[in-house]
Design a protein around this motif. Sequence first.
Motif, PDB file in Angstrom:
ATOM      1  N   GLU A  58       0.854  -1.191   0.000  1.00  0.00           N
ATOM      2  CA  GLU A  58       0.000   0.000   0.000  1.00  0.00           C
ATOM      3  C   GLU A  58       0.885   1.235   0.000  1.00  0.00           C
ATOM      4  O   GLU A  58       1.792   1.353   0.827  1.00  0.00           O
ATOM      5  CB  GLU A  58      -0.916   0.029   1.229  1.00  0.00           C
ATOM      6  CG  GLU A  58      -1.745   1.313   1.291  1.00  0.00           C
ATOM      7  CD  GLU A  58      -2.708   1.383   2.483  1.00  0.00           C
ATOM      8  OE1 GLU A  58      -2.722   0.454   3.311  1.00  0.00           O
ATOM      9  OE2 GLU A  58      -3.447   2.381   2.556  1.00  0.00           O
ATOM     10  N   LEU A  60       1.677   4.966   0.832  1.00  0.00           N
ATOM     11  CA  LEU A  60       1.240   5.921   1.861  1.00  0.00           C
ATOM     12  C   LEU A  60       2.069   7.202   1.739  1.00  0.00           C
ATOM     13  O   LEU A  60       3.308   7.152   1.740  1.00  0.00           O
ATOM     14  CB  LEU A  60       1.386   5.298   3.248  1.00  0.00           C
ATOM     15  CG  LEU A  60       0.445   4.108   3.500  1.00  0.00           C
ATOM     16  CD1 LEU A  60       0.966   3.198   4.603  1.00  0.00           C
ATOM     17  CD2 LEU A  60      -0.976   4.603   3.816  1.00  0.00           C
ATOM     18  N   ASN A 117      -4.497   4.918  -2.161  1.00  0.00           N
ATOM     19  CA  ASN A 117      -5.684   5.481  -1.512  1.00  0.00           C
ATOM     20  C   ASN A 117      -6.295   6.586  -2.363  1.00  0.00           C
ATOM     21  O   ASN A 117      -5.587   7.430  -2.897  1.00  0.00           O
ATOM     22  CB  ASN A 117      -5.314   6.054  -0.138  1.00  0.00           C
ATOM     23  CG  ASN A 117      -4.906   4.969   0.839  1.00  0.00           C
ATOM     24  OD1 ASN A 117      -5.753   4.258   1.365  1.00  0.00           O
ATOM     25  ND2 ASN A 117      -3.609   4.814   1.049  1.00  0.00           N
ATOM     26  N   SER A 119      -9.081   9.693  -2.150  1.00  0.00           N
ATOM     27  CA  SER A 119      -9.918  10.464  -1.234  1.00  0.00           C
ATOM     28  C   SER A 119     -11.246  10.789  -1.910  1.00  0.00           C
ATOM     29  O   SER A 119     -11.370  10.709  -3.128  1.00  0.00           O
ATOM     30  CB  SER A 119      -9.184  11.722  -0.811  1.00  0.00           C
ATOM     31  OG  SER A 119      -9.029  12.548  -1.935  1.00  0.00           O
ATOM     32  N   GLU A 149      -7.980   2.052  -2.972  1.00  0.00           N
ATOM     33  CA  GLU A 149      -8.607   1.933  -1.645  1.00  0.00           C
ATOM     34  C   GLU A 149      -9.508   3.141  -1.402  1.00  0.00           C
ATOM     35  O   GLU A 149      -9.071   4.282  -1.516  1.00  0.00           O
ATOM     36  CB  GLU A 149      -7.538   1.834  -0.547  1.00  0.00           C
ATOM     37  CG  GLU A 149      -6.698   0.588  -0.672  1.00  0.00           C
ATOM     38  CD  GLU A 149      -5.937   0.251   0.601  1.00  0.00           C
ATOM     39  OE1 GLU A 149      -6.043   0.989   1.598  1.00  0.00           O
ATOM     40  OE2 GLU A 149      -5.222  -0.779   0.585  1.00  0.00           O
ATOM     41  N   ILE A 150     -10.745   2.833  -1.073  1.00  0.00           N
ATOM     42  CA  ILE A 150     -11.761   3.865  -0.927  1.00  0.00           C
ATOM     43  C   ILE A 150     -12.493   3.625   0.387  1.00  0.00           C
ATOM     44  O   ILE A 150     -12.757   2.480   0.755  1.00  0.00           O
ATOM     45  CB  ILE A 150     -12.735   3.776  -2.120  1.00  0.00           C
ATOM     46  CG1 ILE A 150     -12.018   4.252  -3.386  1.00  0.00           C
ATOM     47  CG2 ILE A 150     -13.990   4.589  -1.895  1.00  0.00           C
ATOM     48  CD1 ILE A 150     -12.482   3.584  -4.607  1.00  0.00           C
ATOM     49  N   THR A 151     -12.823   4.681   1.110  1.00  0.00           N
ATOM     50  CA  THR A 151     -13.552   4.482   2.364  1.00  0.00           C
ATOM     51  C   THR A 151     -15.050   4.419   2.092  1.00  0.00           C
ATOM     52  O   THR A 151     -15.538   4.948   1.093  1.00  0.00           O
ATOM     53  CB  THR A 151     -13.256   5.616   3.367  1.00  0.00           C
ATOM     54  OG1 THR A 151     -13.530   6.854   2.738  1.00  0.00           O
ATOM     55  CG2 THR A 151     -11.813   5.570   3.828  1.00  0.00           C
ATOM     56  N   ASP A 179     -11.693   0.519   2.319  1.00  0.00           N
ATOM     57  CA  ASP A 179     -10.757   0.794   3.402  1.00  0.00           C
ATOM     58  C   ASP A 179     -11.509   1.018   4.720  1.00  0.00           C
ATOM     59  O   ASP A 179     -12.655   1.470   4.698  1.00  0.00           O
ATOM     60  CB  ASP A 179      -9.983   2.069   3.044  1.00  0.00           C
ATOM     61  CG  ASP A 179      -8.607   2.108   3.665  1.00  0.00           C
ATOM     62  OD1 ASP A 179      -8.283   1.229   4.478  1.00  0.00           O
ATOM     63  OD2 ASP A 179      -7.851   3.045   3.319  1.00  0.00           O
ATOM     64  N   ASP A 180     -10.853   0.732   5.830  1.00  0.00           N
ATOM     65  CA  ASP A 180     -11.416   1.015   7.164  1.00  0.00           C
ATOM     66  C   ASP A 180     -12.813   0.427   7.311  1.00  0.00           C
ATOM     67  O   ASP A 180     -13.684   1.027   7.959  1.00  0.00           O
ATOM     68  CB  ASP A 180     -11.501   2.533   7.428  1.00  0.00           C
ATOM     69  CG  ASP A 180     -10.169   3.245   7.249  1.00  0.00           C
ATOM     70  OD1 ASP A 180      -9.146   2.564   7.154  1.00  0.00           O
ATOM     71  OD2 ASP A 180     -10.175   4.482   7.210  1.00  0.00           O
ATOM     72  N   LYS A 200     -11.232  -4.263   3.701  1.00  0.00           N
ATOM     73  CA  LYS A 200     -10.123  -4.161   4.643  1.00  0.00           C
ATOM     74  C   LYS A 200     -10.695  -3.906   6.037  1.00  0.00           C
ATOM     75  O   LYS A 200     -11.258  -2.843   6.290  1.00  0.00           O
ATOM     76  CB  LYS A 200      -9.173  -3.023   4.255  1.00  0.00           C
ATOM     77  CG  LYS A 200      -8.418  -3.273   2.954  1.00  0.00           C
ATOM     78  CD  LYS A 200      -7.369  -2.192   2.704  1.00  0.00           C
ATOM     79  CE  LYS A 200      -6.101  -2.419   3.508  1.00  0.00           C
ATOM     80  NZ  LYS A 200      -5.017  -1.448   3.132  1.00  0.00           N
ATOM     81  N   GLU A 236      -6.181  -5.041   8.581  1.00  0.00           N
ATOM     82  CA  GLU A 236      -5.154  -4.006   8.681  1.00  0.00           C
ATOM     83  C   GLU A 236      -4.665  -3.895  10.110  1.00  0.00           C
ATOM     84  O   GLU A 236      -5.394  -4.199  11.044  1.00  0.00           O
ATOM     85  CB  GLU A 236      -5.715  -2.616   8.393  1.00  0.00           C
ATOM     86  CG  GLU A 236      -6.549  -2.395   7.235  1.00  0.00           C
ATOM     87  CD  GLU A 236      -6.757  -0.884   7.077  1.00  0.00           C
ATOM     88  OE1 GLU A 236      -5.769  -0.229   6.702  1.00  0.00           O
ATOM     89  OE2 GLU A 236      -7.858  -0.392   7.316  1.00  0.00           O
TER      90      GLU A 236
END
Length: 279
Positions: A58, A60, A117, A119, A149-151, A179-180, A200, A236
Amino acid sequence: AKDFGKNSHRFFSPQSYESEFGRLLLENDLRRAVNRQDFSLHYQPQVDLQGGRVVGVEALARWEHQTLGNISPDQFIPLAEDIGVMAPLGEWVLRTACEHHLACSSSGCQPVRYAVNLSPTQLHSGNLVPWIFSVLEETGLDPNFLELEITEGALLKNSKATVAAFNTLHAEGVRIAIDDFGTGYSSLAYLSQFPISKLKIDKTFTSAVTTDEKSAAISRAIISLAHSLDMRVMAEGVETREQLDYLRDLECDEIQGYLVSCPLPANETMQFLARHSLS
Ligand code: C2E
Ligand code: CA
Ligand code: CA
Ligand code: CA
């Protein structure tokens, strides 16, 4: 402490944007950093629990401020969104990750998937698909090696345009991970509307999986939800051997966390991948 009214928590501090002045300075510095592309990427390995292999990393973002030192992406990413510079920053992140992937593969590493990621503003920008494909084309990265990766929160605005964009990306081989997972307050409806490949499990659950029955129950439920929808599931923030063993028993597919490795600078990532991808 004496109460000075609703603004009593505000004070001048260049290290936070608790004060308007501190925030203004940081905004200016962030704008300049975006113009100069003054960031770096660290990469955190992701491991498949079945084969024990590194299957991805990933990306970051890291920002080292001249006087304040490292500023957490939890601070500067939302700030970049607020001041409208997330698009160029996000493009730099994707391009740099793609270039790193290619540098690794051409130095002989087994190619692994790169998770980037996205946003919420990037997602809803309207030209998501064109800019992603233009970066993929310019860098020459095979879309099958890219995961976004998307929340959950970003998918609340479930516009037809976003569904269409994801379908196009998915058809070309780009994967979407949530994500999250479990920390947003959205419904589960979007799971059936978007072509999602992976959930995740957020580290708040992972970190308590061996000590708190409820966290264990939630992790178990997320894993079975993912599998019944034909998705993979990653935990994670795995920090201990006990957590790994527990998650393996629950048939979690992949893990990421300090137990395997913390996020590594670009050159160390290459060494890590070289060591762990001997075929
Ligand atoms: P995230 O996407 O949930 O990333 C995982 C965070 O958990 C990272 O923090 C990582 O360093 C940290 N982490 C990894 N393993 C462990 C562990 O075992 N234990 C603990 N306690 N933490 C662990 P980081 O790098 O500070 O990033 C924070 C957040 O900033 C990310 O959360 C992500 O939401 C955002 N972010 C970072 N880079 C980007 C980017 O390029 N674009 C966007 N849109 N957001 C980014
Ligand atoms: Ca992430
Ligand atoms: Ca996460
Ligand atoms: Ca997070």
